[in-house]
Design a protein around this motif. Structure first.
Motif, PDB file in Angstrom:
ATOM      1  N   ALA A 186    -108.859 -38.118  -6.636  1.00 16.23           N
ATOM      2  CA  ALA A 186    -109.884 -37.458  -7.444  1.00 16.23           C
ATOM      3  C   ALA A 186    -110.478 -38.429  -8.454  1.00 16.23           C
ATOM      4  O   ALA A 186    -111.712 -38.562  -8.562  1.00 16.23           O
ATOM      5  CB  ALA A 186    -109.296 -36.246  -8.168  1.00 16.23           C
ATOM      6  N   ILE A 187    -109.632 -39.127  -9.177  1.00 14.89           N
ATOM      7  CA  ILE A 187    -110.127 -40.052 -10.195  1.00 14.89           C
ATOM      8  C   ILE A 187    -110.802 -41.252  -9.539  1.00 14.89           C
ATOM      9  O   ILE A 187    -111.814 -41.753 -10.025  1.00 14.89           O
ATOM     10  CB  ILE A 187    -108.981 -40.485 -11.126  1.00 14.89           C
ATOM     11  CG1 ILE A 187    -108.403 -39.269 -11.838  1.00 14.89           C
ATOM     12  CG2 ILE A 187    -109.448 -41.525 -12.129  1.00 14.89           C
ATOM     13  CD1 ILE A 187    -109.401 -38.449 -12.630  1.00 14.89           C
ATOM     14  N   GLN A 188    -110.289 -41.693  -8.401  1.00 16.43           N
ATOM     15  CA  GLN A 188    -110.920 -42.810  -7.695  1.00 16.43           C
ATOM     16  C   GLN A 188    -112.318 -42.434  -7.219  1.00 16.43           C
ATOM     17  O   GLN A 188    -113.259 -43.213  -7.356  1.00 16.43           O
ATOM     18  CB  GLN A 188    -110.054 -43.230  -6.508  1.00 16.43           C
ATOM     19  CG  GLN A 188    -110.625 -44.396  -5.742  1.00 16.43           C
ATOM     20  CD  GLN A 188    -109.796 -44.727  -4.514  1.00 16.43           C
ATOM     21  OE1 GLN A 188    -108.964 -43.945  -4.078  1.00 16.43           O
ATOM     22  NE2 GLN A 188    -110.049 -45.891  -3.956  1.00 16.43           N
ATOM     23  N   GLY A 189    -112.486 -41.246  -6.663  1.00 25.65           N
ATOM     24  CA  GLY A 189    -113.799 -40.800  -6.203  1.00 25.65           C
ATOM     25  C   GLY A 189    -114.779 -40.617  -7.348  1.00 25.65           C
ATOM     26  O   GLY A 189    -115.949 -41.003  -7.257  1.00 25.65           O
ATOM     27  N   ALA A 190    -114.319 -40.034  -8.452  1.00 25.72           N
ATOM     28  CA  ALA A 190    -115.185 -39.845  -9.613  1.00 25.72           C
ATOM     29  C   ALA A 190    -115.579 -41.185 -10.225  1.00 25.72           C
ATOM     30  O   ALA A 190    -116.727 -41.381 -10.635  1.00 25.72           O
ATOM     31  CB  ALA A 190    -114.486 -38.975 -10.654  1.00 25.72           C
ATOM     32  N   ASP A 191    -114.630 -42.118 -10.264  1.00 23.93           N
ATOM     33  CA  ASP A 191    -114.921 -43.440 -10.823  1.00 23.93           C
ATOM     34  C   ASP A 191    -115.928 -44.200  -9.968  1.00 23.93           C
ATOM     35  O   ASP A 191    -116.847 -44.836 -10.483  1.00 23.93           O
ATOM     36  CB  ASP A 191    -113.625 -44.237 -10.951  1.00 23.93           C
ATOM     37  CG  ASP A 191    -113.840 -45.549 -11.668  1.00 23.93           C
ATOM     38  OD1 ASP A 191    -114.333 -45.516 -12.819  1.00 23.93           O
ATOM     39  OD2 ASP A 191    -113.512 -46.597 -11.084  1.00 23.93           O
ATOM     40  N   LYS A 192    -115.782 -44.133  -8.668  1.00 23.18           N
ATOM     41  CA  LYS A 192    -116.710 -44.831  -7.761  1.00 23.18           C
ATOM     42  C   LYS A 192    -118.119 -44.286  -7.903  1.00 23.18           C
ATOM     43  O   LYS A 192    -119.086 -45.053  -7.985  1.00 23.18           O
ATOM     44  CB  LYS A 192    -116.218 -44.694  -6.315  1.00 23.18           C
ATOM     45  CG  LYS A 192    -117.068 -45.424  -5.305  1.00 23.18           C
ATOM     46  CD  LYS A 192    -117.113 -46.898  -5.577  1.00 23.18           C
ATOM     47  CE  LYS A 192    -116.207 -47.632  -4.662  1.00 23.18           C
ATOM     48  NZ  LYS A 192    -116.391 -49.092  -4.772  1.00 23.18           N
ATOM     49  N   ALA A 193    -118.269 -42.962  -7.934  1.00 20.66           N
ATOM     50  CA  ALA A 193    -119.600 -42.364  -8.087  1.00 20.66           C
ATOM     51  C   ALA A 193    -120.198 -42.695  -9.448  1.00 20.66           C
ATOM     52  O   ALA A 193    -121.397 -42.944  -9.557  1.00 20.66           O
ATOM     53  CB  ALA A 193    -119.515 -40.856  -7.911  1.00 20.66           C
TER      54      ALA A 193
END
Length: 118
Positions: free
Chosen positions: A13-20
């Motif tokens: 979740a945090i990885q996806g939010a950070d990438k976006a």
């Protein structure tokens, strides 16, 4: 096994939010949406391919901790960008903590928020 699944969901979740967010894509709503989709999509696909009942369709607290953690992370990114690393760790632990509490105490989504099927 559910605890490991909750920890993996928190990381993704945090990885996806950070990438976006790093790509400046649709701030501030898209990082939250993509964080939730990243965290839940992999688990959903795994359960469907394995022929198991998906956690998303159960009454467990599954998507709510992920959504809250992604929202908190986006707020940290927007208002305190100097604490990105600390914020990501805190949000991951928050997601995992809420999910672990839901597993341990068998917390469920209240019935008034569940749609009725005919």
């Amino acid at each position: 096994m559910l605890y490991i699944d909750g920890f993996g969901a928190a990381l993704f979740a945090i990885q996806g939010a950070d990438k976006a967010s790093n790509m400046d894509f649709g701030l501030p709503v898209a990082p939250v949406n993509l964080g939730v989709i990243t965290a839940i999509g992999g688990d959903l696909l795994r359960d469907v391919l394995a022929g198991r009942k998906t956690l998303l369709m159960s009454h467990e607290l599954y998507a709510i901790p992920v959504t809250l953690g992604c929202c908190a992370y986006v707020l940290i990114l927007n208002f305190m960008p100097q604490f990105v690393v600390e914020g990501s760790v805190i949000c991951m632990l928050g997601i995992f903590g809420l999910r672990a509490a839901a597993i341990h105490w068998n917390l469920r989504v209240p019935k008034m928020f569940i749609t009725k099927t005919r």
